[in-house]
Design a protein around this motif. Structure first.
Motif, short mmCIF file in Angstrom:
data_model
loop_
_atom_site.label_atom_id
_atom_site.label_comp_id
_atom_site.label_asym_id
_atom_site.label_seq_id
_atom_site.Cartn_x
_atom_site.Cartn_y
_atom_site.Cartn_z
N LEU A 152 -8.62 2.18 -4.39
CA LEU A 152 -8.96 1.36 -3.35
C LEU A 152 -8.46 1.63 -2.28
O LEU A 152 -6.99 1.32 -2.06
N PRO A 153 -9.02 2.50 -1.05
CA PRO A 153 -8.02 2.56 0.17
C PRO A 153 -7.65 1.15 0.80
O PRO A 153 -8.32 0.22 0.90
N ALA A 154 -6.29 1.11 1.44
CA ALA A 154 -5.86 -0.09 1.84
C ALA A 154 -6.55 -0.23 3.32
O ALA A 154 -6.52 -1.55 3.79
N PRO A 210 0.73 -1.14 -0.20
CA PRO A 210 0.02 0.10 0.02
C PRO A 210 0.87 1.22 0.05
O PRO A 210 2.03 1.36 0.62
N LEU A 211 0.32 2.22 -0.65
CA LEU A 211 0.88 3.83 -0.80
C LEU A 211 0.49 4.71 -0.87
O LEU A 211 -0.85 4.76 -0.89
N GLU A 212 1.12 5.75 -0.42
CA GLU A 212 0.56 6.99 -0.13
C GLU A 212 0.59 7.74 -1.39
O GLU A 212 1.60 8.11 -1.94
N VAL A 213 -0.29 7.74 -2.43
CA VAL A 213 -0.12 8.21 -3.93
C VAL A 213 -0.74 9.80 -3.85
O VAL A 213 -1.72 10.11 -3.36
N ASN A 239 -6.68 12.93 -2.40
CA ASN A 239 -6.82 13.30 -0.96
C ASN A 239 -6.17 12.68 -0.01
O ASN A 239 -6.19 11.24 0.03
N LYS A 240 -5.27 13.37 0.60
CA LYS A 240 -4.49 12.80 1.54
C LYS A 240 -5.09 11.82 2.80
O LYS A 240 -4.55 10.94 3.26
N SER A 241 -6.28 12.45 3.13
CA SER A 241 -7.08 11.81 4.19
C SER A 241 -7.70 10.32 4.10
O SER A 241 -7.99 9.80 4.82
N ILE A 242 -7.69 10.02 2.46
CA ILE A 242 -7.93 8.55 2.04
C ILE A 242 -6.97 7.69 2.55
O ILE A 242 -7.12 6.54 2.79
N GLY A 243 -5.60 8.05 3.07
CA GLY A 243 -4.79 7.27 3.46
C GLY A 243 -4.01 6.43 2.20
O GLY A 243 -3.95 6.82 1.20
N ARG A 244 -3.18 5.58 2.90
CA ARG A 244 -2.71 4.69 1.93
C ARG A 244 -3.74 3.77 0.73
O ARG A 244 -4.80 3.46 1.19
N LEU A 297 -12.10 1.21 6.94
CA LEU A 297 -12.59 2.26 6.07
C LEU A 297 -13.46 1.73 4.81
O LEU A 297 -14.53 2.40 4.50
N ARG A 298 -12.94 0.58 4.28
CA ARG A 298 -13.77 0.25 2.86
C ARG A 298 -15.02 -0.32 3.36
O ARG A 298 -16.26 -0.12 2.59
N LYS A 299 -15.12 -0.92 4.52
CA LYS A 299 -16.65 -1.35 5.23
C LYS A 299 -17.30 -0.22 5.38
O LYS A 299 -18.45 -0.47 5.12
N GLU A 300 -16.83 0.71 6.00
CA GLU A 300 -17.61 1.95 6.35
C GLU A 300 -18.09 2.48 5.05
O GLU A 300 -19.45 3.03 4.86
N LEU A 301 -17.30 2.57 4.09
CA LEU A 301 -17.76 3.18 2.84
C LEU A 301 -18.79 2.28 2.16
O LEU A 301 -19.83 2.98 1.62
N HIS A 302 -18.90 1.16 2.38
CA HIS A 302 -19.90 0.39 1.66
C HIS A 302 -21.16 0.44 2.55
O HIS A 302 -22.33 0.63 1.87
#
Length: 485
Positions: free
Chosen positions: A410-412, A382-385, A452-457, A416-421
């Motif tokens: 796709l956030p690592a 996972p990377l900070e893009v 957006n940096k707040s998305i994270g890796r 967060l992914r479950k929350e988005l869903h």
């Protein structure tokens, strides 16, 4: 829409002058050279009373010199008018690819200061409508804004071609073809003449270098005011730049000899008449003449336009003409991208794999995408893009772009992914069931933006196609910028 004589050739028989509308143009990022700085005269003489002498049949048809304007916003006052005559070919039509190439990577400022006039030199109404419709479908924005205009001639413009004298050892078909071609160029030039400062003659089967407008502007600014033709291709009548104020005089010469020789030969003869001294001896006249003509016809290198067509508009003729000064086409751009696993649902064409474009070794090329297709870049870690750029199409195939395609990340973070869903998200980006965030989309073949940096890796980036495309797809540039590269 029928354009009246007063709109196109004011006071044709009275030799009236046109006031040229001047804009403050070329406010580009550098702002260093402006077309208006070339200090060309502000009035364009128009003495075309001889037209009825060279084409006497026009006296019988009142509407013969009124073009059929299929569509256009009647834009005027631009710096550069480009003219493209096109006719029906037996096997392949290159016009749409040519337009894609000319419009590829043009800035909005450049588009505001130019016009591309497509002259469909045919009188079959159904054929003219079909070509116009294909232009409108392929370039709706450019048509709406006035960058593109499409016109055609009335049938009465053309004289009887059945009794032309055969010259230069050419066949009857070839004499008829080149004679009509001379008349087509003349019609197009006269229509384009009052619209801008410069006129660039092109063909319907060429490609252009991405920076061609800036290069033309810069080269023209370096010349004195004495030139008549600036050449941006060594082939035929491709890439020839004229001052609009000179077009009436040039067309007058074309019409004098339109039945006798091809258009590029007539230009050479016109220069000869203007500056060559026939009283010099046989050896001196050649040297003197070429030297003087070179002051009026100036060649720019490298060439900005390349001939791509194989099937000529002359029935049965194959012509593989290439401008050696054009150079090698750069069809992809390399970047140092982070390690990733690549996969796609698209059907890859030959050796043009996704890995090639990601590593900067070649472009990626695939058959026409359909809804649901994707291109995916899954990072090994996972990377900070920070930013991304995906460019579709390239110089030789500018129309092979990605349309209706979104950029998704796709956030690592699985939480967060479950929350988005289940609960939506705080980023105001649409989310997919798989947890991807739709952060951008392709526009005119390019997708570019910051993340957006707040998305994270980020675990992966996906390009998702939402509708079927009639075109193949090329990725010519992939840039994924992280904090580490």
């Amino acid at each position: 829409m029928r354009l009246r004589l007063g709109q196109v050739l004011p006071a044709l028989c009275l030799g009236a002058a046109f006031p040229l509308l001047w804009y403050a143009v070329w406010q580009g990022s550098r702002g260093d050279i402006k077309w208006k700085d070339l200090n060309l005269p502000r009035k364009l003489p128009m003495h075309l009373t001889n037209m009825y002498y060279y084409l006497p049949h026009l006296r019988e048809y009142v509407d013969a010199i009124f073009p059929n304007v299929i569509f256009g916003q009647q834009r005027t006052g631009v710096s550069l008018v480009m003219g493209i005559p096109t006719v029906k070919r037996e096997k392949q039509n290159y016009l749409i690819d040519t337009l894609h190439s000319l419009l590829y990577q043009l800035s909005e400022e450049q588009k505001k200061d130019c016009i591309i006039i497509i002259f469909i030199a045919e009188v079959n109404t159904e054929y003219v409508k079909s070509i116009a419709e294909s232009v409108k479908t392929s370039f709706p924005r450019e048509v709406q804004s006035g960058v593109l205009e499409v016109i055609s001639p009335p049938a009465s413009y053309y004289p009887d071609f059945s009794n032309l004298e055969k010259t230069l050892g050419d066949s009857e078909d070839r004499v008829r073809w080149r004679t009509k071609q001379n008349l087509d160029y003349s019609f197009l030039m006269l229509y384009a003449q009052p619209k801008g400062t410069f006129y660039l003659q092109l063909e319907d089967d060429i490609i252009a270098k991405p920076d061609y407008i800036e290069s033309i502007k810069s080269f023209a600014a370096q010349q004195s005011q004495d030139w008549m033709v600036l050449e941006f291709s060594q082939l035929g009548f491709i890439g020839k730049l004229f001052k609009s104020e000179d077009l009436p005089f040039i067309v007058d010469f074309f019409l004098m000899f339109y039945k006798d020789k091809p258009i590029d030969w007539l230009i050479d003869h016109l220069l000869w008449v203007k500056v060559c001294n026939p009283e010099k001896d046989a050896v001196s006249i050649i040297t003197h003449c070429e030297k003087e003509k070179s002051k009026l016809r100036i060649r720019a290198k490298p060439s900005l336009f390349q001939h791509m067509g194989i099937y000529s508009s002359l029935s049965g003729k194959i012509q593989i003409l290439k401008d050696k000064d054009f150079g090698k086409n750069l069809l992809y751009k390399a970047h140092n991208n982070p390690p990733a696993k690549l996969d796609t649902s698209l059907r890859i064409y030959q050796q043009y794999t996704l890995e090639k474009v990601y590593k900067g070794e070649d472009c990626f090329w695939a058959s026409a995408p359909v809804a649901g297709d994707y291109i995916r870049f899954t990072f090994l870690n996972p990377l900070e893009v920070e930013k991304y750029l995906f460019r579709s199409g390239n110089l030789e195939h500018p129309g092979d772009k990605l349309f209706n395609t979104t950029v998704e990340v796709l956030p690592a973070d699985e939480t967060l992914r479950k929350e988005l869903h289940y609960n939506g998200n705080k980023f105001n980006y649409p989310a997919t069931k798989a947890g991807y965030l739709k952060i951008g989309a392709f526009e005119n073949g390019i997708a570019e933006g910051n993340i957006n940096k707040s998305i994270g890796r980020i675990q992966a980036i996906r390009l998702s196609v939402s509708s079927d495309s009639p075109f193949w797809a090329i990725l010519s540039e992939v840039l994924i910028k992280t904090s580490e590269n």
